[in-house]
Motif scaffolding. Structure first.
Motif, PDB file in Angstrom:
ATOM      1  N   GLU A  30       2.535   8.868  -1.246  1.00  0.00           N
ATOM      2  CA  GLU A  30       3.445   9.775  -0.553  1.00  0.00           C
ATOM      3  C   GLU A  30       3.226  11.223  -0.991  1.00  0.00           C
ATOM      4  O   GLU A  30       2.665  11.484  -2.058  1.00  0.00           O
ATOM      5  N   GLY A  90       4.113   7.096   1.812  1.00  0.00           N
ATOM      6  CA  GLY A  90       2.843   6.456   1.519  1.00  0.00           C
ATOM      7  C   GLY A  90       2.313   5.687   2.720  1.00  0.00           C
ATOM      8  O   GLY A  90       2.991   5.548   3.735  1.00  0.00           O
ATOM      9  N   ILE A 147       0.714   2.036   3.455  1.00  0.00           N
ATOM     10  CA  ILE A 147       0.237   0.711   3.040  1.00  0.00           C
ATOM     11  C   ILE A 147      -0.473  -0.008   4.188  1.00  0.00           C
ATOM     12  O   ILE A 147      -0.970  -1.110   4.022  1.00  0.00           O
ATOM     13  N   GLU A 183       7.958   2.168  -2.417  1.00  0.00           N
ATOM     14  CA  GLU A 183       7.362   1.230  -1.461  1.00  0.00           C
ATOM     15  C   GLU A 183       7.404  -0.192  -2.002  1.00  0.00           C
ATOM     16  O   GLU A 183       7.538  -0.410  -3.211  1.00  0.00           O
ATOM     17  N   PHE A 184       7.336  -1.168  -1.089  1.00  0.00           N
ATOM     18  CA  PHE A 184       7.126  -2.549  -1.499  1.00  0.00           C
ATOM     19  C   PHE A 184       5.919  -3.052  -0.731  1.00  0.00           C
ATOM     20  O   PHE A 184       5.922  -3.052   0.490  1.00  0.00           O
ATOM     21  N   SER A 238       7.135  -2.544   2.931  1.00  0.00           N
ATOM     22  CA  SER A 238       7.762  -1.299   3.394  1.00  0.00           C
ATOM     23  C   SER A 238       7.223  -0.121   2.602  1.00  0.00           C
ATOM     24  O   SER A 238       6.873  -0.234   1.428  1.00  0.00           O
ATOM     25  N   ALA A 239       7.132   1.006   3.299  1.00  0.00           N
ATOM     26  CA  ALA A 239       6.701   2.241   2.643  1.00  0.00           C
ATOM     27  C   ALA A 239       7.880   2.817   1.868  1.00  0.00           C
ATOM     28  O   ALA A 239       9.005   2.328   1.960  1.00  0.00           O
ATOM     29  N   GLY A 240       7.627   3.838   1.097  1.00  0.00           N
ATOM     30  CA  GLY A 240       8.704   4.492   0.368  1.00  0.00           C
ATOM     31  C   GLY A 240       9.647   5.221   1.322  1.00  0.00           C
ATOM     32  O   GLY A 240       9.389   5.314   2.523  1.00  0.00           O
TER      33      GLY A 240
END
Lengths: 301, 301
Positions: free
Chosen positions: A142, A253, A255, B142-143, B251-253
């Motif tokens: 991010e 970010g 992913i 994030e995850f 999930s993103a941040g």
């Protein structure tokens, strides 16, 4: 030293003040630019303007090849103007591309973008900074909210808000691969940030900004002013985003498997050349903030 | 030990195999549930189903108060079932809420969600895990992508793919505040992950998962299978997301000012009770994977 219209990082509390410069510098000499009146008005209101596919697929393909060549050429080079991802050796940015290769030199003078910049800034323009950005898939980090001007003013001595960024998007930008987010209208306010600037701050701030960070209350206030809106610069490859030097922006970010890359030029008004940094510190290096041999750009077809 | 239909973390290379269980377990006894045929078919095809505002604003308001009370009650408690953000002391999750308070106990039996779970899993159901999640604004982390089943199978001994998650969304989920992202169709494939499971892995994996991480090639392959689609679970507060135990999600941040919170129940078929973990290791604690006094839920109005 010149009067500091936009003090920040003086060890004071965070503070929001009104912008003291116009967003659009209307000047009859440059009013015959490529932008329609509604486009100019939209930029003034929202602080940004997105053009879908200003460059076509063939042009994008050439740009991507040039970006790849530039990345390859710089991959093994350990230098301040080559930025790697925090925590890995992935390349994130290469700076000063408008001086580096014939291709990006020519692109930086392309009249489709230069004449729009002239029209919005009401003068001839030059480039203070340029770079290519590459945000890898799966692990793109991010980039927190910031106003570019806050840094350019404090660390580079840019006196007035009379500059803009131009981002040429080389990959499709989706909602889910970390697109640039912008707070519409935020360019009308200046968030004076707490803290002070460490010496040689740029060496870490290009990876992760730790000073010049707007506080949460100011951020919430700006989003409230926007009616809760946070816009995303999504669109197909070849699109071009112009945004004002003081528009608050950031990105989450990435992913997703889809990398993002773009070419980035900062156009500054020739009447707004850099002075001594308002922080009183040593100016940042030339690759981040051009001061030498400044000449207005003559646009190319 | 039972036959391992879905081996993972055996020190082998990453591998993609076909799912060996149905996504929808059609059973005439439970076919008269609340879901229409097209909704069941959509869940089967995409691996998830989103219902806008299954709970109304008054119900959401009550749930948010209960969530706040539960968070307040647990804030000062240092315990494995209270998860803080990596790098800060912000609360992220509180587990096992369906045993904790009368309110969430009742909610876990609400027929609007339980009967949908029964219809999709073709049997009575029980809860293997429950939690409330709170993702703060400005600094929500994030995850990364994962299949819940990969962990539940390897670390908890869930034999078959016959479970689903139900997420009751308590805050508006936007594109820009880190919504859950899902890869449609990914539930049809099992990504066997490289590496092995460290002991007491759950103590770190709930903050940041380091094992059971799908490799980049498998992720790209899954997104290709989906025609490049990555869906986001956006929607107003009160919406409910059901997703299959093997749907790849992450999930993103969240750098927006808007926090995200939800209530999370994992419904497992009563015919799919947990066995010994397929990793051969000690089972994770009860708060993560219920084994004691398992009884099918009797749905409440």
């Amino acid at each position: 030293m010149a009067v500091d219209k936009y003090p920040s990082r003086n060890g004071q509390q965070a503070q929001i003040m009104e912008r003291k410069d116009p967003v659009v510098h209307r000047n009859p000499t440059f009013s015959e630019g490529p932008l329609r009146k509604d486009e100019v008005d939209s930029f003034e209101k929202n602080g940004y303007l997105m053009f879908e596919k200003l460059f076509n697929d063939d042009e994008v393909s050439i740009m991507k090849n040039e970006l790849q060549r530039t990345m390859d050429r710089n991959r093994e080079r350990e230098a301040d103007d080559v930025i790697k991802e925090p925590g890995s050796n992935e390349m994130r940015s290469v700076f000063e591309i408008h001086k580096d290769s014939g291709f990006f030199q020519a692109l930086a003078k392309n009249e489709r973008i230069v004449k729009a910049a002239e029209q919005l800034l009401g003068s001839q323009v030059y480039i203070t900074q340029s770079r290519i950005n590459f945000k890898p898939g799966f692990k793109g980090k991010e980039f927190y909210w910031h106003s570019d001007f806050e840094t350019w003013h404090t660390e580079d001595g840019m006196p007035d808000m009379r500059a803009l960024s131009c981002s040429i998007v080389l990959t499709d930008n989706y909602e889910y691969n970390g697109p640039l987010m912008l707070i519409p209208g935020s360019q009308k306010w200046y968030v004076s940030c707490p803290g002070v600037t460490p010496d040689a701050n740029y060496k870490s701030s290009l990876k992760k900004q730790e000073t010049g960070i707007p506080d949460n209350d100011s951020m919430s206030w700006l989003v409230d002013q926007a009616g809760g809106r946070i816009d995303r610069a999504t669109g197909p490859a070849g699109s071009v985003l112009f945004f004002d030097c003081n528009t608050m922006h950031g990105s989450a970010g990435n992913i997703s498997p889809y990398p993002r890359s773009n070419v980035f030029f900062v156009f500054n008004s020739i009447e707004n050349k850099l002075q001594d940094p308002f922080s009183g510190q040593t100016p940042r290096p030339e690759f981040l903030a051009n001061r030498e041999n400044i000449e207005p750009i003559t646009p190319n077809k």
